[in-house]
Design an enzyme around this catalytic site. Structure first.
Site, mmCIF file in Angstrom:
data_model
loop_
_atom_site.group_PDB
_atom_site.id
_atom_site.type_symbol
_atom_site.label_atom_id
_atom_site.label_comp_id
_atom_site.label_asym_id
_atom_site.label_seq_id
_atom_site.Cartn_x
_atom_site.Cartn_y
_atom_site.Cartn_z
ATOM 1 N N TYR A 220 20.578 16.306 69.848
ATOM 2 C CA TYR A 220 19.155 15.973 69.769
ATOM 3 C C TYR A 220 18.941 14.569 70.326
ATOM 4 O O TYR A 220 19.236 13.568 69.666
ATOM 5 C CB TYR A 220 18.661 16.053 68.333
ATOM 6 C CG TYR A 220 18.508 17.453 67.794
ATOM 7 C CD1 TYR A 220 18.625 18.566 68.618
ATOM 8 C CD2 TYR A 220 18.238 17.662 66.449
ATOM 9 C CE1 TYR A 220 18.473 19.843 68.114
ATOM 10 C CE2 TYR A 220 18.086 18.935 65.940
ATOM 11 C CZ TYR A 220 18.205 20.024 66.772
ATOM 12 O OH TYR A 220 18.058 21.289 66.257
ATOM 13 N N GLY B 79 6.034 26.855 67.595
ATOM 14 C CA GLY B 79 6.074 26.033 68.797
ATOM 15 C C GLY B 79 4.706 25.941 69.452
ATOM 16 O O GLY B 79 3.671 25.911 68.783
#
Length: 286
Positions: free
Chosen positions: A54, A211
């Site tokens: 990440y 999302g």
């Protein structure tokens, strides 16, 4: 509302916090990121989901793990928060490729331990199977890390039923972290989500509010907006509550870059949706 992580006996709030957005290309600065994490913990999150990859560029691999360590250390919450991290991908965002070679998995674990400031990682998950490496070999390396005490429990992410079975043939798997929301129903339709319950495996849905599709729906879907008015809740809370309604083994990990967003999302466990409304929300993606 509490949930048990697999068969580990570890009890955590039914809603965790997904830290990915705090290291994305549009991330907030570190001060704000730590404030968002603090708001998530204050709102009840007891599990933080991170990963070694990440980051917003290949030159800052591990950014999110380091951020999580900094935040928990500053907040004095290192001892009472369950940290789940992942391995098995390499490359910058949007260009990640699987990297499941056993030697790399072991090296990445050592690096994650250092960045997180831990002697042992509570939940270590494979970010995704490597098509060039038998999943049995990758999970075997993770099992060796478990035997060495570097990790306590194992999980897998982005897998199908066959891949899960192959992983289970090597080691006990406590979590499956796959994409799931009303617009991404593959695991509901295939029965994988239900099978996790039967196997005592915690199911951790990523993208719990859908999302980009979910954000558009929250703003424009009249059905979702009407239900939000009915329950006096935000559309985002409804989507997360719908996931919670799929079973006691489901543990969503909503993320956020703003305090208001994380506080709102983590109120979802206060909602009890009627069966008809669960069905209505589930049909949004059809």
């Amino acid at each position: 509302m509490k949930r048990i992580l697999g068969t580990t006996g570890i009890s955590v709030n039914a809603l965790g916090f997904g830290a990915w957005q705090l290291s994305n290309v549009n991330r907030p600065d570190q001060r704000q990121a730590i404030e968002v994490i603090a708001a998530g913990l204050d709102s009840g999150a007891e599990l933080i989901d991170t990963a070694d990859c990440y980051c917003s560029g290949e030159n800052e691999f591990g950014h999110n793990e380091s951020l999580v360590n900094t935040a928990l250390t500053q907040l004095g919450r290192k001892s009472d928060i369950t940290i789940a991290t992942k391995c098995g991908l390499q490359g910058p965002p949007n260009h990640w490729v699987p990297a499941g070679r056993p030697e790399r998995i072991k090296r990445c674990c050592d690096e994650s331990l250092e960045r997180l400031g831990l002697e042992s990682i509570t939940l270590y998950q494979l970010h995704g199977p490597d098509p060039n490496v038998p999943i049995e070999d990758t999970i075997g390396a993770m099992a060796e890390l478990q035997a060495a005490g570097k990790v306590q429990h194992l999980g897998v992410s982005n897998v199908d039923s066959t891949q899960l079975d192959r992983a289970l043939s090597v080691a006990r798997i406590e979590s499956v972290q796959n994409r799931c929301n009303p617009w991404a129903r593959a695991d509901l339709d295939s029965g994988l989500l239900k099978r996790c319950a039967e196997l005592g495996i915690t199911y951790i849905p990523w993208h719990p509010v859908g999302g980009e599709e979910g954000h558009h729906a929250c703003a424009s879907n009249t059905t979702l907006r009407a239900l939000a008015e009915k329950y006096e809740a935000s559309p985002y809370q409804l989507l997360i509550a719908w996931l919670l309604a799929q079973g006691d083994h489901v543990l969503p990990i909503p993320g956020a870059t703003r305090i208001s967003s994380v506080v709102d999302s983590l109120k979802a466990d206060r909602l009890t949706l009627g069966e008809a409304d669960v069905a209505t929300i589930g049909a949004l993606g059809h």
